[in-house]
Design a protein around this motif. Structure first.
Motif, PDB file in Angstrom:
ATOM      1  N   THR A 185       0.800   2.886  -3.443  1.00 40.77           N
ATOM      2  CA  THR A 185      -0.455   3.379  -4.019  1.00 40.77           C
ATOM      3  C   THR A 185      -0.466   4.892  -3.869  1.00 40.77           C
ATOM      4  O   THR A 185       0.300   5.448  -3.066  1.00 40.77           O
ATOM      5  CB  THR A 185      -1.674   2.779  -3.293  1.00 40.77           C
ATOM      6  OG1 THR A 185      -1.613   3.149  -1.907  1.00 40.77           O
ATOM      7  CG2 THR A 185      -1.696   1.263  -3.403  1.00 40.77           C
ATOM      8  N   ARG A 234      -5.696   3.980  -0.698  1.00 36.06           N
ATOM      9  CA  ARG A 234      -4.548   3.063  -0.855  1.00 36.06           C
ATOM     10  C   ARG A 234      -5.002   1.760  -1.522  1.00 36.06           C
ATOM     11  O   ARG A 234      -4.749   0.648  -1.062  1.00 36.06           O
ATOM     12  CB  ARG A 234      -3.890   2.803   0.500  1.00 36.06           C
ATOM     13  CG  ARG A 234      -3.607   4.121   1.177  1.00 36.06           C
ATOM     14  CD  ARG A 234      -2.560   4.239   2.216  1.00 36.06           C
ATOM     15  NE  ARG A 234      -2.076   3.149   2.964  1.00 36.06           N
ATOM     16  CZ  ARG A 234      -0.773   2.979   3.244  1.00 36.06           C
ATOM     17  NH1 ARG A 234       0.120   3.801   2.728  1.00 36.06           N
ATOM     18  NH2 ARG A 234      -0.390   2.001   3.998  1.00 36.06           N
ATOM     19  N   THR A 235      -5.640   1.923  -2.671  1.00 38.98           N
ATOM     20  CA  THR A 235      -6.291   0.790  -3.347  1.00 38.98           C
ATOM     21  C   THR A 235      -5.275  -0.107  -4.038  1.00 38.98           C
ATOM     22  O   THR A 235      -4.406   0.367  -4.787  1.00 38.98           O
ATOM     23  CB  THR A 235      -7.278   1.326  -4.407  1.00 38.98           C
ATOM     24  OG1 THR A 235      -8.087   2.317  -3.789  1.00 38.98           O
ATOM     25  CG2 THR A 235      -8.130   0.215  -4.982  1.00 38.98           C
ATOM     26  N   THR A 236      -5.400  -1.400  -3.809  1.00 38.96           N
ATOM     27  CA  THR A 236      -4.491  -2.352  -4.476  1.00 38.96           C
ATOM     28  C   THR A 236      -5.234  -3.328  -5.388  1.00 38.96           C
ATOM     29  O   THR A 236      -4.609  -4.177  -6.011  1.00 38.96           O
ATOM     30  CB  THR A 236      -3.709  -3.183  -3.428  1.00 38.96           C
ATOM     31  OG1 THR A 236      -4.648  -3.820  -2.554  1.00 38.96           O
ATOM     32  CG2 THR A 236      -2.763  -2.304  -2.627  1.00 38.96           C
ATOM     33  N   ARG A 278       0.830  -1.227   0.000  1.00 43.06           N
ATOM     34  CA  ARG A 278       0.000   0.000   0.000  1.00 43.06           C
ATOM     35  C   ARG A 278       0.853   1.261   0.000  1.00 43.06           C
ATOM     36  O   ARG A 278       0.370   2.342  -0.360  1.00 43.06           O
ATOM     37  CB  ARG A 278      -0.950  -0.003   1.197  1.00 43.06           C
ATOM     38  CG  ARG A 278      -2.007  -1.080   1.092  1.00 43.06           C
ATOM     39  CD  ARG A 278      -3.173  -0.811   2.022  1.00 43.06           C
ATOM     40  NE  ARG A 278      -3.978  -1.995   2.213  1.00 43.06           N
ATOM     41  CZ  ARG A 278      -4.936  -2.412   1.389  1.00 43.06           C
ATOM     42  NH1 ARG A 278      -5.198  -1.722   0.293  1.00 43.06           N
ATOM     43  NH2 ARG A 278      -5.619  -3.506   1.642  1.00 43.06           N
ATOM     44  N   PRO A 306       0.824  -0.652  -8.365  1.00 41.22           N
ATOM     45  CA  PRO A 306       1.602  -0.704  -7.111  1.00 41.22           C
ATOM     46  C   PRO A 306       2.683  -1.779  -7.149  1.00 41.22           C
ATOM     47  O   PRO A 306       3.798  -1.569  -6.653  1.00 41.22           O
ATOM     48  CB  PRO A 306       0.546  -1.016  -6.032  1.00 41.22           C
ATOM     49  CG  PRO A 306      -0.772  -0.694  -6.657  1.00 41.22           C
ATOM     50  CD  PRO A 306      -0.615  -0.878  -8.128  1.00 41.22           C
TER      51      PRO A 306
END
Ligand code: ADE
Length: 241
Positions: free
Chosen positions: A41, A46-48, A38, A65
């Motif tokens: 990101t 904090r999108t994965t 994260r 990422p």
């Protein structure tokens, strides 16, 4: 040996501070750096992960990422000896003792722990242009992510690094398909000689080394035939005499 892990759950790897692996870390025999995916990101959440192209259930890990995390790992690596990237996945080749033996001599391993339905396939494709990539499966079952698989692989690999195990003889003697004889381990006993009405097999108290070895071999063969006949069918297996 240098180990790095990339994961959205870095805390999983705290257990490596325990026991013999923890001592190997403290003694500097191995090093471990865990990177939080994260941190690579750039959005508020904090999108994965994202929805899969082509539809279907579950989410897929976004490539961006991963790309940035691997860029960082490569930038800090020895340019003349890139690390090997291990990607745990149930669709990988089987992780076996033979694979662990081979990886135990590698100077630098990076574990990329995917979650959900996996990592966008372009990540492995891109990584393979920069470093050796091994997609490995722990076994024919699905766990919730690569973390548990990476932990098992790390333990199996690191215990083979010279100096990590207190008593290296146990490496030679241990059985399982990994052992020199390719059989499962015989049953083991310690004191007391009688416990809850059950006696230790008398041969083990006899002091006859030859008889003890023959008994253990026979037990190993019987257990292997019963539990893992596939090991006896394998072309490399020694088979029963
Ligand atoms: N991730 C989920 N299941 C796995 C398995 N069996 N091996 C490796 N990685 C995994």
């Amino acid at each position: 040996m240098r180990l790095e892990v990339i994961s959205i759950f870095p805390d999983y790897f705290g257990v490596l501070q325990l026991s013999l692996i923890g001592k190997a870390l403290a003694d500097g025999l191995i090093s471990l750096d865990v990177h939080d995916l994260r941190d690579y990101t750039h959005d508020r959440h904090r999108t994965t992960d994202d929805t899969p192209y082509g539809g279907g259930a579950g989410m897929v890990m976004k490539p961006e990422p991963w790309g940035e995390a691997l860029d960082d790992v490569l930038a800090a690596a020895d340019p003349s000896a890139p690390p090997m990237l291990i990607m745990p996945t149930p669709s990988g080749r089987p992780f076996t003792q033979a694979v662990a033996d081979r990886l135990a001599t590698a100077p630098h391993l990076v574990f990329a722990c995917g979650r959900y339905e996996g990592i966008d396939a372009r990540v492995a494709q891109w990584a393979a242009t920069r470093m050796p990539v091994l997609e490995l499966s722990l076994g024919d079952y699905v766990v919730n992510g690569g973390e548990v698989a990476a932990l098992a692989m790390i333990e199996a690999i690191v215990r083979l690094v010279p100096g990590v195990l207190g008593n290296p003889v146990s490496l030679v003697e241990e059985s399982y398909a990994a052992s020199s004889d390719g059989l499962l381990e015989y049953p083991v006993y310690t004191k007391p000689p009688t416990w809850r009405g059950m006696d230790v097999p008398p041969v083990l108290l006899s002091g006859h080394h030859g008889q003890v070895a023959a008994w253990r071999r026979a037990q190993s063969e019987a257990i292997t035939a019963r539990r893992r006949p596939d090991l006896l069918d394998h072309p490399d297996a020694p088979g029963l005499p």
